[in-house]
Motif scaffolding. Structure first.
Motif, short mmCIF file in Angstrom:
data_model
loop_
_atom_site.label_atom_id
_atom_site.label_comp_id
_atom_site.label_asym_id
_atom_site.label_seq_id
_atom_site.Cartn_x
_atom_site.Cartn_y
_atom_site.Cartn_z
N ASN A 20 0.69 -1.24 -0.02
CA ASN A 20 0.06 0.16 -0.02
C ASN A 20 0.81 1.35 0.00
OD1 ASN A 20 0.93 0.19 2.68
ND2 ASN A 20 -0.88 0.02 3.65
N GLY A 21 2.23 1.18 0.03
CA GLY A 21 3.14 2.18 -0.37
C GLY A 21 3.69 2.68 1.07
N GLU A 22 3.12 2.07 2.36
CA GLU A 22 3.60 2.64 3.55
C GLU A 22 4.90 1.59 3.79
OE1 GLU A 22 2.24 2.52 8.30
OE2 GLU A 22 0.78 1.88 6.83
N THR A 23 6.06 2.51 4.17
CA THR A 23 7.22 1.93 4.31
C THR A 23 7.27 0.84 5.68
OG1 THR A 23 8.40 3.70 5.13
CG2 THR A 23 8.55 3.31 2.71
N TYR A 24 8.20 0.07 5.43
CA TYR A 24 8.48 -0.79 6.91
C TYR A 24 9.88 -0.52 7.49
CZ TYR A 24 4.94 -3.94 5.19
OH TYR A 24 3.70 -4.89 4.71
N ASP A 25 9.77 -0.62 8.77
CA ASP A 25 11.04 -0.42 9.64
C ASP A 25 11.90 -1.40 9.58
OD1 ASP A 25 9.94 2.10 11.10
OD2 ASP A 25 8.32 0.58 11.73
N ALA A 26 11.40 -2.69 9.24
CA ALA A 26 12.40 -3.81 9.21
C ALA A 26 11.76 -4.88 8.16
CB ALA A 26 12.75 -4.62 10.57
N ILE A 27 12.48 -5.56 7.75
CA ILE A 27 12.04 -6.55 6.65
C ILE A 27 12.82 -7.77 6.76
CG2 ILE A 27 11.85 -7.29 4.15
CD1 ILE A 27 11.42 -4.18 3.55
N LEU A 28 12.27 -9.12 6.86
CA LEU A 28 12.90 -10.30 6.99
C LEU A 28 12.81 -10.97 5.56
CD1 LEU A 28 14.56 -12.79 7.91
CD2 LEU A 28 12.26 -13.73 8.93
N LEU A 29 13.86 -11.17 4.74
CA LEU A 29 13.77 -11.94 3.44
C LEU A 29 14.62 -13.09 3.73
CD1 LEU A 29 13.15 -12.22 0.69
CD2 LEU A 29 15.16 -10.75 -0.08
N ASP A 30 13.85 -14.40 4.27
CA ASP A 30 14.27 -15.64 4.15
C ASP A 30 14.00 -16.17 2.56
OD1 ASP A 30 15.36 -17.84 4.85
OD2 ASP A 30 13.48 -18.70 6.09
N ALA A 31 15.13 -15.92 1.96
CA ALA A 31 15.01 -16.08 0.53
C ALA A 31 15.16 -17.37 0.04
CB ALA A 31 16.52 -15.32 -0.40
N PRO A 32 14.30 -17.80 -1.18
CA PRO A 32 14.26 -19.17 -1.81
C PRO A 32 15.79 -19.54 -2.19
CG PRO A 32 12.58 -17.84 -2.64
CD PRO A 32 13.27 -16.84 -1.98
N CYS A 33 16.39 -20.63 -1.85
CA CYS A 33 17.76 -21.07 -2.25
C CYS A 33 17.86 -22.41 -2.56
CB CYS A 33 18.51 -20.44 -0.66
SG CYS A 33 18.26 -21.68 0.40
N THR A 34 19.09 -22.87 -2.67
CA THR A 34 19.32 -24.19 -3.18
C THR A 34 19.25 -25.19 -1.78
OG1 THR A 34 21.75 -23.81 -2.64
CG2 THR A 34 20.93 -23.52 -5.17
N GLY A 35 18.92 -24.79 -0.69
CA GLY A 35 19.17 -25.66 0.45
C GLY A 35 20.10 -26.18 0.87
N THR A 36 21.50 -25.96 0.46
CA THR A 36 22.80 -26.71 0.64
C THR A 36 22.97 -26.48 2.00
OG1 THR A 36 23.95 -24.86 -0.33
CG2 THR A 36 23.63 -26.69 -1.77
N GLY A 37 22.49 -25.81 2.81
CA GLY A 37 23.05 -25.59 4.13
C GLY A 37 22.02 -26.63 5.21
N VAL A 38 21.29 -27.49 4.47
CA VAL A 38 20.56 -28.27 5.57
C VAL A 38 20.98 -29.85 4.89
CG1 VAL A 38 18.60 -26.94 6.02
CG2 VAL A 38 18.15 -28.48 3.92
N ILE A 39 22.18 -30.03 4.17
CA ILE A 39 22.59 -31.26 3.64
C ILE A 39 22.77 -32.17 4.63
CG2 ILE A 39 24.95 -30.65 3.70
CD1 ILE A 39 25.20 -31.64 0.86
N ARG A 40 22.93 -32.03 5.91
CA ARG A 40 23.16 -32.99 6.84
C ARG A 40 22.08 -33.76 7.44
NH1 ARG A 40 22.97 -30.40 12.98
NH2 ARG A 40 21.45 -29.27 12.71
N ARG A 41 20.86 -33.04 6.93
CA ARG A 41 19.20 -33.67 7.28
C ARG A 41 19.09 -34.12 5.76
NH1 ARG A 41 15.76 -30.46 8.83
NH2 ARG A 41 16.84 -28.49 8.78
N HIS A 42 19.49 -33.68 5.01
CA HIS A 42 19.03 -34.00 3.69
C HIS A 42 20.13 -34.27 2.63
CE1 HIS A 42 14.93 -32.94 4.83
NE2 HIS A 42 15.22 -32.01 5.08
N PRO A 43 20.86 -35.26 2.83
CA PRO A 43 22.17 -35.59 2.04
C PRO A 43 21.71 -35.74 0.60
CG PRO A 43 21.40 -37.78 3.36
CD PRO A 43 20.69 -36.27 3.77
N ASP A 44 20.48 -36.16 0.26
CA ASP A 44 19.93 -36.21 -1.33
C ASP A 44 20.30 -34.81 -2.17
OD1 ASP A 44 18.01 -35.47 0.45
OD2 ASP A 44 16.74 -35.53 -1.62
N ILE A 45 20.35 -33.69 -1.27
CA ILE A 45 20.87 -32.51 -2.02
C ILE A 45 21.80 -32.57 -2.78
CG2 ILE A 45 21.59 -30.02 -1.57
CD1 ILE A 45 19.32 -30.09 0.77
#
Length: 235
Positions: free
Chosen positions: A119-144
């Motif tokens: 609506n055009g009203e700015t934010y004081d803070a934004i969290l962008l947990d961005a879509p990614c390759t998920g390579t950081g969770v490889i210990r729980r998902h080795p199929d990556i």
């Protein structure tokens, strides 16, 4: 302890406990009442880094499945908007918040397509947990290691840049944006932020002890990357 559940505290948060063994979440004391939530330690750092302040208007731009959204609310983010491009995934955010008693404005939208939701009203803070390759969770998902291909990296990098560009105008001068990925690839992390800084002279990285690259298994957490950006107050 009163419920007969063994748990230990952690050094990085006064609010977190680590259980020595996995259990069905519904058996945790107070689960149905919303006393507790379950997240990997690295994911929990997001809310602590963004550190919502009283009265701030905050956006969680890629909210599903809702763990970080609920954590921000629990830390005092009372003016919190949460977006996700998938209406179905947004239902998971709603369920998480309902269990914990959180009141958040939810909206299904592509965060980068601001004309469809902002609506055009700015934010004081934004969290962008961005879509990614998920390579950081490889210990729980080795199929990556087998599933990810070079073109997946290029696609993720382009999507991350698109989201950063779209959201930056939504942040007020002097506000802060926390960029996060569960990746360990420099293209998605420090190189992405460096490129963004070259395009935006009004952006600077804020020093914080919890930002930077965390590797899988470090302090028994997933691999994660955090960069806290501040918009020039004179912008």
């Amino acid at each position: 302890a009163e419920q007969g559940r063994e748990a230990e505290g952690v050094t990085w948060s006064a609010a977190a406990l680590c259980l020595p063994a996995s259990v069905p979440v519904a058996t945790l004391p107070g689960w149905d009442a919303g006393w507790v939530a379950v997240q990997d330690g690295a994911a929990q750092l997001a809310a602590h880094i963004l550190a919502p302040r009283e009265g701030e208007r905050i956006l969680d731009a890629c909210a599903a499945p809702g763990g970080k959204t609920a954590h921000l609310w629990a830390l005092g983010a009372t003016r919190l908007d949460a977006l996700d491009r998938s209406a179905e995934r947004l239902n998971r955010v709603r369920e998480t918040l309902e269990r914990q008693g959180g009141e958040v404005h939810l909206q299904a939208a592509d965060a980068a397509e601001t004309a469809t939701w902002w609506n055009g009203e700015t934010y004081d803070a934004i969290l962008l947990d961005a879509p990614c390759t998920g390579t950081g969770v490889i210990r729980r998902h080795p199929d990556i290691r087998l599933r990810r291909q070079p073109e997946d990296v290029a696609e993720a990098v382009a999507q991350q840049a698109r989201l950063l560009e779209g959201l930056w105008p939504c942040l007020r001068p002097g506000g802060r944006l926390l960029y996060a990925t569960c990746s360990v690839l420099p293209e998605e992390n420090e190189e992405q932020i460096a490129a963004f800084g070259q395009r935006h002279s009004d952006a600077r990285c804020m020093a914080h002890p919890l930002t930077g690259q965390r590797l899988p298994g470090q302090e028994d957490m997933d691999g994660f990357y955090y960069a806290l950006l501040e918009k020039d107050a004179c912008a």
